[in-house]
Write a protein that holds these residues in place. Structure first.
Motif, short mmCIF file in Angstrom:
data_model
loop_
_atom_site.label_atom_id
_atom_site.label_comp_id
_atom_site.label_asym_id
_atom_site.label_seq_id
_atom_site.Cartn_x
_atom_site.Cartn_y
_atom_site.Cartn_z
N VAL A 1 46.11 53.84 9.99
CA VAL A 1 45.91 52.40 10.06
C VAL A 1 46.01 51.94 11.50
O VAL A 1 46.65 52.57 12.34
CB VAL A 1 46.94 51.62 9.20
CG1 VAL A 1 46.76 51.93 7.72
CG2 VAL A 1 48.37 51.89 9.66
N LYS A 2 45.35 50.82 11.77
CA LYS A 2 45.42 50.17 13.08
C LYS A 2 46.04 48.80 12.87
O LYS A 2 45.69 48.08 11.93
CB LYS A 2 44.02 50.05 13.67
CG LYS A 2 44.00 49.48 15.08
CD LYS A 2 42.57 49.44 15.62
CE LYS A 2 42.53 48.91 17.04
NZ LYS A 2 41.13 48.88 17.56
N LYS B 1 46.62 44.97 13.23
CA LYS B 1 45.80 43.81 13.57
C LYS B 1 46.58 42.78 14.38
O LYS B 1 46.01 41.89 14.99
CB LYS B 1 45.28 43.16 12.28
CG LYS B 1 44.38 44.08 11.48
CD LYS B 1 44.04 43.51 10.11
CE LYS B 1 43.08 42.34 10.20
NZ LYS B 1 42.67 41.90 8.84
N ASN C 1 46.69 46.52 17.84
CA ASN C 1 45.72 47.55 18.22
C ASN C 1 46.36 48.90 18.52
O ASN C 1 45.92 49.63 19.41
CB ASN C 1 44.88 47.09 19.42
CG ASN C 1 44.00 45.89 19.09
OD1 ASN C 1 43.55 45.74 17.96
ND2 ASN C 1 43.78 45.03 20.07
N TRP D 1 47.76 52.62 16.52
CA TRP D 1 47.46 53.42 15.33
C TRP D 1 48.73 54.06 14.78
O TRP D 1 49.65 54.42 15.53
CB TRP D 1 46.45 54.52 15.67
CG TRP D 1 45.10 53.98 15.98
CD1 TRP D 1 44.05 53.82 15.11
CD2 TRP D 1 44.61 53.55 17.25
NE1 TRP D 1 42.96 53.30 15.76
CE2 TRP D 1 43.28 53.12 17.08
CE3 TRP D 1 45.19 53.46 18.51
CZ2 TRP D 1 42.51 52.63 18.11
CZ3 TRP D 1 44.43 52.97 19.57
CH2 TRP D 1 43.10 52.56 19.38
N GLN E 1 47.00 44.31 4.06
CA GLN E 1 45.84 44.51 4.93
C GLN E 1 45.57 43.33 5.85
O GLN E 1 44.68 43.41 6.71
CB GLN E 1 44.60 44.82 4.09
CG GLN E 1 44.72 46.13 3.31
CD GLN E 1 43.48 46.46 2.52
OE1 GLN E 1 42.43 46.75 3.10
NE2 GLN E 1 43.60 46.44 1.20
N LYS F 1 42.64 49.96 7.67
CA LYS F 1 42.29 51.39 7.63
C LYS F 1 41.40 51.71 8.82
O LYS F 1 40.50 50.94 9.18
CB LYS F 1 41.58 51.72 6.32
CG LYS F 1 41.17 53.19 6.17
CD LYS F 1 40.51 53.41 4.82
CE LYS F 1 39.92 54.82 4.71
NZ LYS F 1 40.95 55.85 4.74
N SER F 2 41.65 52.87 9.46
CA SER F 2 40.93 53.21 10.69
C SER F 2 40.67 54.71 10.74
O SER F 2 41.40 55.51 10.14
CB SER F 2 41.77 52.79 11.90
OG SER F 2 41.20 53.26 13.10
N ARG F 3 39.63 55.09 11.48
CA ARG F 3 39.37 56.52 11.74
C ARG F 3 40.21 57.00 12.92
O ARG F 3 40.21 58.18 13.24
CB ARG F 3 37.89 56.73 12.03
CG ARG F 3 36.99 56.44 10.84
CD ARG F 3 35.53 56.60 11.20
NE ARG F 3 35.20 57.98 11.53
CZ ARG F 3 34.01 58.37 11.95
NH1 ARG F 3 33.04 57.48 12.10
NH2 ARG F 3 33.79 59.64 12.25
N TYR G 1 41.86 56.44 17.08
CA TYR G 1 41.45 56.10 18.45
C TYR G 1 40.08 56.70 18.76
O TYR G 1 39.80 57.85 18.44
CB TYR G 1 42.48 56.63 19.44
CG TYR G 1 42.05 56.51 20.88
CD1 TYR G 1 42.09 55.28 21.53
CD2 TYR G 1 41.58 57.60 21.58
CE1 TYR G 1 41.68 55.15 22.85
CE2 TYR G 1 41.16 57.49 22.90
CZ TYR G 1 41.21 56.26 23.52
OH TYR G 1 40.79 56.15 24.82
N TRP H 1 45.71 59.37 15.55
CA TRP H 1 46.62 58.23 15.39
C TRP H 1 47.45 57.96 16.64
O TRP H 1 48.40 57.20 16.62
CB TRP H 1 47.52 58.41 14.17
CG TRP H 1 48.30 59.69 14.14
CD1 TRP H 1 49.52 59.92 14.65
CD2 TRP H 1 47.89 60.91 13.53
NE1 TRP H 1 49.91 61.21 14.43
CE2 TRP H 1 48.93 61.85 13.73
CE3 TRP H 1 46.73 61.32 12.84
CZ2 TRP H 1 48.84 63.15 13.26
CZ3 TRP H 1 46.65 62.62 12.38
CH2 TRP H 1 47.69 63.51 12.59
#
Length: 326
Positions: free
Chosen positions: A19-20, A22, A43, A45, A73, A78-80, A82, A184
């Protein structure tokens, strides 16, 4: 039938993996989120182990460091992980495989570690590891003496007859610095991974056309390439395998010309940037180093890999600064 799980509004229902943030959020030592463990800024991870539920209700996300945060959320997405902007070199999270054939035959004009070994064996090494005419003739004599085809080139059979191992024939070519930063982790972790790899070569000799294991020396761009690999950057078609091939000792020029590195003003230089130098009196790139901050660089420059001022009496004409991580 209504689900027996009472979902918190806008909460993750399955593990998002990464996750990143917000916005700035708190971490906790407990899933109930009553014992603060610190704050994570916007910002950043986090690696998530799993979604924590209690009495059928989602209460938190657990990180890989056994800390807990909100599953809402509105606070984390949800993030891929950096990543650089798409126009620049992308950050890899699987072991990089450079282009090129491992186990190449060594010929006139080749450089690098195999050439260094061959020239020392043939008695033709005088401080510069380039497969010259004297080496070519010495190899032909050696091949005749050992009933090998006298090509003057060193293939695997000649290499073995010289007393070197089959393992070294491929391992010298195939070494790639292991990845030392994860998806991450953020920009700074990737910069430190790159610099840490460069420091592993500190004190090793300058060897033109070399970019292999920290057992050996490198040249300037060879050092930078292995450092990039450790940070997850593949500067293909520039390759550590090809680096010993004729002309590839000037991969500093190819890196400088790459549109996948962002050029920044000298006054904006930051730790982890690449510093490129002109040959004195020309506008020809002849050197690259890694900026450490405080006007210091780590570089491969004769006679060895060392930390030096960004400008010194040997090279001071700076062409510019290129940023690897954004």
């Amino acid at each position: 039938m209504m689900s027996q799980i009472q979902l918190s509004a806008n909460s993750f229902t399955t593990n998002p993996n990464i996750v990143k943030t917000k916005r700035s959020i708190r971490l906790y030592h407990d899933a109930a989120r009553t014992k603060p463990a610190g704050t994570i800024k916007q910002n950043h991870w986090l690696k998530i182990n799993h979604v924590v539920k209690k009495d059928g209700q989602i209460v938190a996300l657990e990180t890989n460091h056994q800390q807990y945060l909100t599953a809402n959320q509105a606070f984390v997405v949800k993030s891929r992980g950096y990543q650089n902007p798409k126009r620049y070199y992308q950050v890899h999270y699987q072991q990089i495989k450079p282009e090129g054939q491992v186990g190449y035959t060594v010929k006139r004009g080749f450089e690098g570690i195999k050439t260094w070994y061959i020239m020392r064996k043939m008695g033709t090494f005088a401080g510069y590891d380039k497969y010259n005419q004297a080496t070519y003739q010495a190899v032909k004599r050696f091949q005749r003496q050992h009933h090998l085809r006298a090509t003057g080139n060193v293939n695997l059979m000649t290499w073995l007859k010289m007393g070197f191992t089959k393992h070294s024939w491929t391992s010298i070519d195939s070494y790639v610095a292991p990845l030392k930063a994860t998806a991450w982790q953020g920009r700074q972790a990737h910069i430190e991974a790159m610099i840490h790899q460069a420091y592993r070569y500190l004190g090793n000799p300058y060897l033109v056309g070399s970019s292999s294991s920290p057992r050996y020396g490198t040249d300037c761009s060879g050092l930078v390439m292995q450092a990039l690999y450790a940070g997850g950057i593949d500067p293909a078609p520039i390759s550590a395998i090809h680096h010993a091939f004729p002309g590839n000792e000037w991969n500093s020029r190819n890196l400088w010309a790459s549109k996948k590195l962002m050029h920044v003003a000298y006054r904006h230089r930051q730790r982890g940037d690449l510093v490129f130098y002109y040959q004195p009196g020309t506008h020809v790139i002849w050197h690259v180093a890694i900026y450490l901050g405080h006007n210091r660089v780590i570089e491969s420059w004769p006679p060895k890999i060392m930390v030096q001022p960004i400008r010194n009496s040997q090279r001071s004409d700076i062409a510019g600064i290129a940023r690897v991580f954004h």
